[in-house]
Design a protein around this motif. Structure first.
Motif, short mmCIF file in Angstrom:
data_model
loop_
_atom_site.label_atom_id
_atom_site.label_comp_id
_atom_site.label_asym_id
_atom_site.label_seq_id
_atom_site.Cartn_x
_atom_site.Cartn_y
_atom_site.Cartn_z
N ALA A 198 40.33 38.13 39.00
CA ALA A 198 41.45 37.20 38.87
C ALA A 198 42.34 37.62 37.71
N ASP A 199 43.67 37.47 37.90
CA ASP A 199 44.60 37.82 36.83
C ASP A 199 45.14 36.55 36.16
N THR A 200 46.04 36.72 35.22
CA THR A 200 46.61 35.58 34.49
C THR A 200 47.81 34.99 35.21
N HIS A 201 48.10 35.47 36.42
CA HIS A 201 49.26 35.01 37.16
C HIS A 201 48.88 34.19 38.38
N GLY A 202 47.60 33.82 38.49
CA GLY A 202 47.16 32.94 39.57
C GLY A 202 46.59 33.63 40.79
N THR A 203 46.50 34.95 40.78
CA THR A 203 45.94 35.68 41.92
C THR A 203 44.43 35.84 41.75
N VAL A 204 43.67 35.53 42.79
CA VAL A 204 42.21 35.71 42.78
C VAL A 204 41.84 36.57 43.98
N TRP A 205 41.18 37.68 43.72
CA TRP A 205 40.69 38.55 44.79
C TRP A 205 39.20 38.28 45.03
N PRO A 206 38.80 37.96 46.26
CA PRO A 206 37.37 38.05 46.61
C PRO A 206 37.11 39.46 47.13
N LEU A 207 36.27 40.19 46.44
CA LEU A 207 36.03 41.60 46.78
C LEU A 207 34.71 41.78 47.53
N LEU A 238 31.45 32.12 52.09
CA LEU A 238 31.04 32.61 50.77
C LEU A 238 32.25 33.00 49.94
N SER A 239 33.20 33.71 50.55
CA SER A 239 34.41 34.12 49.83
C SER A 239 35.21 32.90 49.40
N ALA A 240 35.32 31.92 50.28
CA ALA A 240 36.09 30.72 49.96
C ALA A 240 35.44 29.95 48.82
N LEU A 241 34.12 29.83 48.83
CA LEU A 241 33.41 29.14 47.75
C LEU A 241 33.59 29.88 46.43
N ALA A 242 33.55 31.21 46.47
CA ALA A 242 33.72 32.00 45.25
C ALA A 242 35.11 31.80 44.66
N VAL A 243 36.13 31.83 45.51
CA VAL A 243 37.49 31.61 45.03
C VAL A 243 37.65 30.19 44.49
N VAL A 249 37.95 26.70 37.28
CA VAL A 249 37.88 26.88 35.82
C VAL A 249 39.00 27.79 35.32
N ASP A 250 40.03 28.01 36.15
CA ASP A 250 41.15 28.89 35.77
C ASP A 250 40.63 30.25 35.31
N TYR A 251 39.81 30.84 36.14
CA TYR A 251 39.11 32.07 35.77
C TYR A 251 40.07 33.25 35.66
N VAL A 252 39.75 34.17 34.75
CA VAL A 252 40.50 35.40 34.56
C VAL A 252 39.52 36.55 34.36
N GLY A 253 39.76 37.67 35.04
CA GLY A 253 38.92 38.84 34.87
C GLY A 253 37.93 39.01 36.00
N ALA A 254 36.88 39.81 35.74
CA ALA A 254 35.85 40.08 36.74
C ALA A 254 34.73 39.07 36.60
N GLY A 255 34.22 38.59 37.73
CA GLY A 255 33.12 37.65 37.73
C GLY A 255 32.39 37.71 39.06
N THR A 256 31.24 37.08 39.11
CA THR A 256 30.44 37.10 40.33
C THR A 256 29.88 35.70 40.59
N VAL A 257 30.01 35.28 41.84
CA VAL A 257 29.46 34.00 42.26
C VAL A 257 28.26 34.29 43.15
N GLU A 258 27.10 33.74 42.78
CA GLU A 258 25.84 34.08 43.43
C GLU A 258 25.34 32.93 44.31
N ASP A 304 47.84 43.01 42.73
CA ASP A 304 48.62 42.94 43.95
C ASP A 304 48.31 41.63 44.66
N SER A 305 49.15 41.23 45.56
CA SER A 305 48.96 39.94 46.24
C SER A 305 47.71 39.93 47.11
N THR A 306 47.31 41.08 47.62
CA THR A 306 46.10 41.17 48.44
C THR A 306 45.21 42.29 47.92
N PRO A 307 43.89 42.15 48.03
CA PRO A 307 42.97 43.19 47.55
C PRO A 307 42.98 44.39 48.47
#
Length: 614
Positions: A198-207, A238-243, A249-258, A304-307
């Motif tokens: 996730a970046d500071t501009h509101g984009t969240v990528w589920p990878l 799973l991707s939707a829950l992670a996002v 929590v207004d997340y920024v950076g790399a993280g993992t949802v288990e 980017d807007s999409t991963p």
């Protein structure tokens, strides 16, 4: 723009971050304990700062010292790696308060998710409070940190208090936080996780997803991406829950949802607000450098807007200095050689000649294979590990190869109970039967004028070796035509290579010796003296330290003269950030207790003697 990064960590992950920093033209700063003064991460950094002491609580968990080190070394950013202070909101705030860039999520996001109890409440879940028989089995889990530390499965209510106490002690030692909680234990589910960025501009990528079901002591051993065999609807959920967790929590950076996946349903476990050990499989599949992305996000750059699209399949195996056949006991000593075939990514904090100590995690390296299909990636990694050159302490290499080739794994039918079911078969010794002969022939070459003509055949020579817990005796002789052994034709033998022919089939052996330790291909042997040393003999029922460590406690009520049953806990050793339970080998009387809490012991030290009752 970030120009200099201090990594508040050690070993493999510090080296991993430094590698990306060098590629980006960023100066690197290491911190090291006294035990790590000559460690690889301290050697490869542009600058290194000492943290006095060896224990994590005195060094890598001292956020105040690390911030001072960053300022003193002229760093303008701090990367926490994983473990230690990587999920400590107070440390993140201290970094920011010092005017440094924090390469991680905002402290408030860490605070909300780093405690597993708070994370569950945020996702609408609650931990167990009053545990009853109906709730069993349950899992005791550290609220902070990860890596399987501070975790215990409890199947009997009478064991709960003791396991809570042990989990608190282990969590406090590893993370500086002794908070634990209890949750239902789902037997034989799959451990599936989603990487987010996730970046500071509101984009969240589920990878995509990763499967990390093969675990020992709740710590991952083999991981892969994407998680195989998931229904499309479940992957989307799973991707939707992670996002959703990231946005909550207004997340920024790399993280993992288990998650734990069982019966086609996803059960939220936790969110790790940091880079994961297994991040390389996601990097391979998405052709990304997640550390580089973390740095760019910390500098304010948008995603980017999409991963990117996922391509192929990747599998990672964690190579540990441990003996799976002896309750996963960690091993220490000199790592003489570590090399894998080309085409395999190797992330490690060690080089040839480094010593594996007692203070930290026993992971030596991570080996990663990427291929167009899962079948090809698994086969590629298993073959590479089988051909790897690993000279030094006992490792889990054979277990990894057998796991990757096991029918349940190749068919993607694994779950978290895999090693509970298959460990005895996976650790059954299978050394090469010709390895002792190869070792003896190399020794013969070194000790004689091998190849010289003899008019009269020599008398048979005898050598003894320990291999896979058993003694092997080898007989060979020098003849007019060279070396000869029963049933085996010696084609070639020199100081490092032996070629023998058995029933018309030639076998090649690479032999390397370090003192009494000999490595013949992937088989390890110990040269034995002709006559055993009587001073090394121990009485029957003797309990010897399986590793170097510290005696942290003795079981309540256990003293010399106590009656004990086979399997009863007698004492606990702490080594490599884990507590290891030492149990009575037989039913009888504890005739000797040779150690006290706080005592340091070396491998093979006598801990106690139990006299069996017949």
């Amino acid at each position: 723009m970030i120009t200099s990064v201090l990594v508040a960590n050690r070993g493999e992950i510090a080296c991993r971050v430094f590698r990306t920093c060098r590629e980006l033209g960023i100066r690197t700063v290491a911190v090291h304990s006294d035990a790590d003064a000559h460690a690889l991460h301290a050697r490869v950094a542009d600058t290194a700062v000492r943290l006095p002491g060896a224990a994590p609580a005195d060094t890598y968990l001292r956020g105040d010292l690390i911030v001072k080190a960053a300022v003193a070394a002229g760093a303008d950013a701090v990367h926490p790696g994983y473990g230690f202070l990587s999920e400590n909101a107070g440390f993140a705030r201290a970094v920011l308060d010092a005017g440094l860039v924090w390469i991680g999520p905002p402290p408030d996001a860490i605070e909300a998710m780093a405690s597993k109890t708070r994370a569950k409440r945020l996702m609408g879940l609650k931990p167990l409070t009053d545990v009853t028989e109906a709730d069993l089995p349950v899992l005791v889990k550290a609220a902070a940190g990860g890596g399987g530390r501070g975790m215990r499965v409890v199947r009997h209510l009478a064991d709960l208090d003791a396991e809570l106490a042990a989990a608190r002690a282990e969590a406090a030692s590893a993370f500086g936080d002794g908070e634990v909680f209890v949750e239902p234990y789902v037997e034989n589910g799959r451990h599936v996780e989603v990487q987010i960025l996730a970046d500071t501009h509101g984009t969240v990528w589920p990878l995509g997803t990763r499967d990390c079901s093969l675990q020992r002591r709740h710590q991952k051993v083999i991981e892969e991406a994407p998680a195989p065999g998931l229904a499309g609807e479940l992957e989307e959920e799973l991707s939707a829950l992670a996002v959703r967790a990231a946005r909550a929590v207004d997340y920024v950076g790399a993280g993992t949802v288990e998650f734990l996946v069982a019966d086609g349903r996803a059960h939220f476990l936790e969110m790790n607000t940091r880079l994961q050990v297994e991040h390389p499989v996601t990097e391979a599949v998405f052709a990304l450098d997640l550390v580089a992305e973390q740095i760019r996000i910390a500098e304010g750059h948008p995603l980017d807007s999409t991963p990117p699209r996922a391509r192929g399949h990747a599998v990672e195996a964690r190579l540990y200095a441990e003996d799976p056949s002896r309750d996963w006991s960690p091993q220490t000593g000199r790592l003489h050689r570590l090399a894998l075939p080309e085409g395999i990514r190797l992330d490690t904090g060690y080089t040839d000649g480094d010593d594996i100590g007692v203070h930290y995690d026993p992971m030596l390296a991570k080996a990663v294979a990427h291929a167009p299909t899962r079948t090809e990636a698994v086969r590629k990694l298993a073959s590479a590990l089988g051909r790897a050159v690993i000279h030094g302490p006992v490792t889990n290499r054979d277990l990894l190869v057998r796991s990757l080739r096991h029918p349940e794994f190749t068919a993607a039918r694994m779950d978290t109970g895999f090693y509970d079911r298959h460990l005895p078969d996976l650790t059954e010794p299978s050394p090469d039967p010709h390895a002792p002969l190869a070792a003896a022939l190399v020794d013969a070459h070194r000790r004689s004028r091998f190849g010289g003509w003899r008019n009269v055949p020599s008398q048979p020579q005898t050598k003894r070796y320990a291999m896979a817990g058993q003694e092997h005796e080898v007989r060979y002789r020098h003849t007019r035509t060279g070396l000869e052994a029963d049933g085996v034709r010696v084609v070639h033998a020199d100081a490092h290579l032996v070629v023998v022919e058995v029933d018309g089939v030639r076998h090649k052996f690479d032999v390397t010796r370090y003192g009494d330790q000999i490595h013949v291909n992937a088989t390890a042997l110990t040269a034995l003296p002709r006559f055993p040393d009587p001073t090394t003999q121990h009485a029957p029922g003797s309990l010897l330290a399986p590793m170097p460590g510290t005696v942290v406690r003795v079981a309540d009520g256990v003293t010399a003269g106590s009656a004990v049953k086979a399997g009863d806990p007698l004492l606990w050793l702490e080594a490599m950030k884990m507590q290891h339970k030492i149990t009575a080998p037989v039913t009888g009387t504890l005739s000797e207790l040779c150690v006290v809490p706080g005592q340091q012991v070396e491998p093979g030290a006598l801990l106690a003697v139990v006299t069996e009752t017949f």
